[in-house]
Enzyme design. Structure first.
Site, mmCIF file in Angstrom:
data_model
loop_
_atom_site.group_PDB
_atom_site.id
_atom_site.type_symbol
_atom_site.label_atom_id
_atom_site.label_comp_id
_atom_site.label_asym_id
_atom_site.label_seq_id
_atom_site.Cartn_x
_atom_site.Cartn_y
_atom_site.Cartn_z
ATOM 1 N N HIS A 39 0.838 -1.203 0.000
ATOM 2 C CA HIS A 39 0.000 0.000 0.000
ATOM 3 C C HIS A 39 0.876 1.258 0.000
ATOM 4 C CE1 HIS A 39 -4.145 1.677 0.806
ATOM 5 N NE2 HIS A 39 -3.393 2.739 1.023
ATOM 6 N N HIS A 117 1.788 8.135 6.341
ATOM 7 C CA HIS A 117 1.692 8.797 5.036
ATOM 8 C C HIS A 117 2.800 9.857 4.934
ATOM 9 C CE1 HIS A 117 -2.232 6.897 5.100
ATOM 10 N NE2 HIS A 117 -2.382 7.189 3.817
#
Length: 259
Positions: A39, A117
């Site tokens: 991911h 992130h």
């Protein structure tokens, strides 16, 4: 991982989330072979050695070379194969002393990032030698390889790391957000980005209260002076509905546009 935190099925009333076995590939919440094991959600280029820093949400932060070989891994050492374990960075304090870590938890203030992130080289530093600095939005899901008894115990933070690539060490040099607890927790998305003109960090905790069906989802935007952690600017942006999930926010200089 919290299945609702991957934004694949945010059904707050679901008692369980089933994963179909007839999907060998695709973006499903499990992280096994053929699944969404990495991911990737951010890429940062390092021109000093032609390296690429990847944020692998489900694994950690990894730097690879143009030859596709792993240079280092910023993540808990648990679970890595022998080939990769030697690439895992060793946490140290500001004096270079090794920090004691066990079962994905460390002494002192150091922590890895979890389901993070925007793992970017931060322009706060020149990053020209073997010492690199990266800024990360540490979402915090699965922190310490576990889920807390109550989801309200989760927290997110903006964090800065100093990595010595020659020594294979990592030092945590700054963080913001942990002290705000669940009111700053974003299970998914978000961003932290250095602002050169202001010498501040701009942070978007993009989906606060995503896991609280009785509250409106909101995006918390803050600008922080990392020297003091003073808040220079803060704004909450509330979603129009529970389905309005935000990805990120960024600062745009109106002077770059030709009206």
């Amino acid at each position: 991982l919290d299945a609702r935190a991957v934004c694949l099925n945010i059904d707050m009333d679901a008692k369980e989330i089933k994963i179909s076995d007839d999907l060998p590939f695709g973006d499903v919440t499990s992280t096994g072979t053929g699944r969404n094991w990495a991911h990737v959600n951010s890429i940062s280029y390092d021109p000093s050695d032609d390296g690429i820093i990847l944020s692998l949400r489900h694994q950690g932060i990894v730097k690879i070379g143009r030859d596709k070989k792993v240079k280092w891994i910023l993540a808990s050492p648990e679970g890595w194969s022998a080939d990769f374990k030697e690439k895992v960075l060793v946490p140290v304090d500001k004096n270079g002393n090794k920090i004691k870590c066990e079962n994905s938890k460390c002494e002192g203030d150091f922590d890895w990032s979890w389901t993070q992130h925007t793992a970017w080289l931060t322009p706060r530093y020149d990053n020209k030698g073997s010492v690199k600095h990266i800024s990360v939005f540490d979402n915090g899901d699965g922190r310490g390889m576990e889920q807390p008894a109550l989801k309200e115990q989760k927290y997110s933070r903006a964090v800065e790391y100093k990595i010595d690539e020659k020594k294979g060490t990592v030092e945590q040099t700054w963080e913001f957000g942990k002290e705000r607890g669940f009111d700053f927790y974003s299970a998914v998305t978000s961003v932290v980005e250095w602002q050169k003109d202001k010498s501040t960090y701009f942070i978007s905790s993009s989906n606060v209260y995503l896991l609280k069906p009785d509250k409106t989802i909101k995006m918390v935007l803050v600008e922080i002076d990392p020297k003091t952690n003073d808040v220079k600017f803060e704004m909450d942006v509330e979603s129009a509905s529970r389905d309005d999930v935000a990805y990120r926010a960024m600062v745009i200089d109106p002077n770059i546009f030709d009206y």
